[in-house]
Structure formats: C-alpha cells, structure tokens
Write a protein that holds these residues in place. Structure first.
Motif, mmCIF file in Angstrom:
data_model
loop_
_atom_site.group_PDB
_atom_site.id
_atom_site.type_symbol
_atom_site.label_atom_id
_atom_site.label_comp_id
_atom_site.label_asym_id
_atom_site.label_seq_id
_atom_site.Cartn_x
_atom_site.Cartn_y
_atom_site.Cartn_z
ATOM 1 N N SER A 1 -2.663 7.428 -2.099
ATOM 2 C CA SER A 1 -2.613 5.950 -1.445
ATOM 3 C C SER A 1 -0.850 5.943 -0.706
ATOM 4 C CB SER A 1 -2.821 4.801 -2.253
ATOM 5 O OG SER A 1 -2.098 5.114 -3.419
ATOM 6 N N SER B 1 -3.034 0.243 2.876
ATOM 7 C CA SER B 1 -3.562 1.428 2.299
ATOM 8 C C SER B 1 -4.925 1.230 1.281
ATOM 9 C CB SER B 1 -2.504 1.945 1.357
ATOM 10 O OG SER B 1 -3.046 3.008 0.407
ATOM 11 N N TYR C 1 -7.317 1.770 -1.856
ATOM 12 C CA TYR C 1 -6.753 1.802 -3.468
ATOM 13 C C TYR C 1 -8.110 2.043 -4.363
ATOM 14 C CZ TYR C 1 -9.128 -3.017 -2.399
ATOM 15 O OH TYR C 1 -9.831 -3.847 -1.824
ATOM 16 N N THR D 1 -1.865 6.320 5.385
ATOM 17 C CA THR D 1 -2.122 7.504 4.164
ATOM 18 C C THR D 1 -2.218 8.794 4.822
ATOM 19 O OG1 THR D 1 -4.527 6.997 4.486
ATOM 20 C CG2 THR D 1 -3.222 5.655 3.013
#
Length: 429
Positions: free
Chosen positions: A312, A341, A343, A371
C-alpha cells in the motif's frame, strides 16, 4: 500539476467455464459465456489456451507446447501470438468463437479463456528512498561512488528506457511481449519510473534508487499507450520464470478485479495466479501494487495473492516521520496512509507512494504517485536482501522485510481497516 499515471488490469476475474461434452476423463473448460463485464474487457477474437501435461517429463511437456500450438494453428485456423512453456503450458492466439469452442473439446486442451484488456489509468505522483532508510543500508551504500547492488530485478511494465544514463539496464536480457521482435524500450514512462525507484544509479546525478545499480530486466507487457492484455502479462511472467535462475525479484505495478481462491488459481481458473505461483516456486520474489481505488485489496489481483508481497502507499512529503511537512505535488496529509491506496489484510507492507521523483523515458525525470510507486520501493528492499542472502526463498524474503518494518507513521488516518501495516525499512540489509 505533473502527469499522473497508475496501472490496472480491466475485467481480469476469470470465470470457470462449463465442461464441454467430450468423451475424456477430464473434460476441458469451454469459453465462458460473455457477460456485460466480459465484453467491457474482452478482446474480440483473442483467446488463451492452456494444455494438459500428459507426459512424465514436465520440461518435455513444455517444449511440446510449441508443437501443439502450431498444430492447432494450422488445423483449425488459429493465429498464435505467444507460447507459454515455463510458468504455464499453452498459448495465446487469435481465432473465431467457433474455433475456440471446438478447441475446448480437444482432449489435449485444459481450458480456453478470453484474452482481456490491460491499460494504464490515472493516479498521481511519488517520493521515498530516504523514508525507508535506504541511505542507512550497508548494502545500498549510498554515496559510495557508484557501488552497484548485486541483484537482478524484472520490471513487468511498459518496458524501460534502455539508454537512460541513471539506470543499469540489462540490455542482453528482457522481452517485449506487446510487440515481439522489437526491443522492450519504454515509450510511456511508467516502467522507467518504477525502475528508477528500484535501482537508479548512485552516480552523483539525477536520483538514486533503493538498491542502487541493481541489474534491471525490462519485461514489456504494455504498449506505449499503456495498453496490453492478460496474454501479454502471462508472457512476461513466463519469461521471468524461464530466467528464474538469474532474476531475484519481479515488480508488478499493475492489477485488476479478482480474488485469491487459496489454491493458486486452480479452483477459479485464474491463469495469472497459476503462473505467479509457478514462478514463486522457482524462487522469484514478487512485489505488487495494492491498487489505487481506496478499497479492500482482497478484490484485486495480483494484490490478493498470498504468494506475493502486496504494498500500500504512504503519503510522505519530506522523507521523515512526524507528519510536519506540507503537501507538494498533490493534496494529502504527510506521514499518513495515502487517500487513494487500497488496504486490507492482504496488504503486507506500506511504502512511500506519493510525490515520488524518479527516472523517466527519454533520459528524463518525473514525479508520480500511486501504489505503482510504492511497490518498487519494496522490490528494491527485496533486492538488497537477496544480494546478501542469494539462496533465500520468496517466503523468507517477505518475512525478513516485514520483520524489519517500522510502525513509525501516523495511523489510522485514511486506512480503511483496523490493521497498521509495517512501513518498509531497509536499514538492516
């Protein structure tokens, strides 16, 4: 604002087909019926065919793939684009839907699946060698007059700018899966940017990578427009697997919809998962991007695969902990989970992925975020570890990076789950 780029695979969830009515002990899968989502990502007239391994010698089976592909092409009118002999057993070809259905009934065929689109999509700009403490790594030895890390890293992407003065590109290696017979030279910029974060030279100019001077293998699976397909990505993984005795680490800053069946793709027919599992079994460590949708990575592949290191992105604007810096190239909060991002439990590490400056095509430099930019920091960290632990397995590399990671970043901020990932820290390597 600087150009913003990320990478995604579209409509890559591979549904298992209905067994065809043939008198064999294990019927092959027929092409799945086209749904609306399939049509959005499927490439008309393009299919990926996997073949059964019938011999006792696996390498002999792999070599026979060439013969089988040629026979299918001549007998049934298929035009073969790629032959897979290392990570998978089969080929990709252009053919009619009727030919694909006929092939699915062939006793030698294991499955027939549609080829699908891969393309670059938008995100923004990244930074981070200092934040992961690469300057404190004895193996990286930054500011030591062009010392080069003894490791090989494949960049599965848009290629690499072959003559960039700040990169140690393996010009005798690499492959162009998008346009065979042409060199894997980056005309887009994304792959060269990823390559610089991994291993830009410590030569006093430009930028420096996490593993300075690591040998970079250009594995081009996307076109200059950032377009590609499942078959070209499989071609890239196949090439890396073929050279697993030389390549230590592979970076994949791309991804798409899909899940981990917990069985290396054998249950849900995910060919990319099967190929990556075979490649990891040969000793290659894979660092992959978690994705830029601010969603659970469990629904993205290869991010969801247990066999890879999923990364991430951290928003960091000054290379230091503490959250004191203001935003630079994009709006976000310093030293926190990046607001774009992905997760979730499948994420193994977090690394800088916002406003990262790195090498770019045509010998230049650019700042990018995503990312896509976080993953190559981890690929560089894995290269540092393999440089001093040349026989370490991918599982050992992953465990070492996680163990050395730091929790010294602000949390939870934009993180969408209850798990604080460890921040890449390469000081011990």
């Amino acid at each position: 604002m600087p150009k913003t780029i990320g990478v995604t695979l579209l409509a890559l969830a591979l549904a298992a087909g209905t067994p065809s009515a043939v008198a064999t002990s294990a019927a092959a899968e027929s092409p799945p019926a086209a749904t609306a989502s399939d049509r959005a990502g499927a490439i008309a007239g393009r299919y990926i065919v996997t073949l059964k391994e019938t011999g006792t010698d696996r390498q002999e089976d792999m070599n026979d793939a060439v013969t089988a592909a040629t026979e299918h092409a001549s007998d049934m009118g298929a035009f073969v684009h790629h032959v897979y002999r290392h990570a998978l057993y089969g080929y990709a070809a252009s053919m009619t839907a009727r030919t694909a259905a006929s092939l699915a009934g062939d006793p030698q065929v294991k499955s027939v699946q549609r080829d699908r689109v891969v393309r670059v999509t938008d995100q923004s700009v990244p930074t981070g060698v200092n934040r992961v403490d690469a300057d404190l790594s004895p193996t990286a030895a930054i500011n030591s007059v062009d010392k080069r890390v003894n490791a090989d890293v494949a960049v599965i992407d848009t290629g690499i700018s072959m003559n960039h003065p700040d990169l140690n590109v393996n010009r005798s290696g690499g492959v162009n899966c998008w346009m065979p017979y042409l060199p894997p030279t980056d005309q887009h910029g994304h792959g060269t940017h990823v390559a610089g974060t991994i291993g830009a030279l410590d030569n006093g100019t430009g930028v420096v990578g996490v593993a300075p001077g690591a040998r970079l293998w250009p594995v081009q699976v996307l076109s200059p427009l950032g377009m590609g397909s499942t078959s070209t990505v499989l071609c890239g993984i196949d090439y890396v697997t073929q050279h697993a005795d030389q390549i230590d680490v592979a970076n994949m800053s791309l991804g798409g919809a899909g899940t981990d069946d917990g069985n290396c793709g054998k249950t849900n027919g995910d060919l990319m998962h099967q190929a990556i599992c075979n490649s990891v079994a040969k000793g290659v460590t894979y660092a992959v991007a978690a994705g830029n949708d601010h969603a659970d990575a469990k629904d993205m592949v290869p991010a969801a695969y247990n066999e890879v290191i999923t990364v991430s992105a951290l928003a960091d604007f000054d290379g230091k902990p503490g959250g004191l810096a203001g935003p630079t190239c994009r709006t976000d909060q310093d030293d926190t989970f990046a607001d774009f991002s992905n997760y979730g439990p499948d994420v193994d590490l977090i690394a800088p992925g916002v406003c990262i400056r790195s090498t770019y095509f045509n010998g230049g430099y650019a700042t990018m975020s995503g990312t896509s930019m976080a993953a190559p920091h981890v690929a560089g960290g894995a290269a540092l570890y393999r440089a001093t632990h040349p026989t370490a397995s991918p599982q050992t590399v992953k465990a070492a990076l996680q163990s050395a990671g730091s929790l010294n970043w602000s949390w939870p901020s934009q993180d969408g789950d209850a798990v604080k990932e460890r921040l890449l820290r390469v000081t011990p390597f």
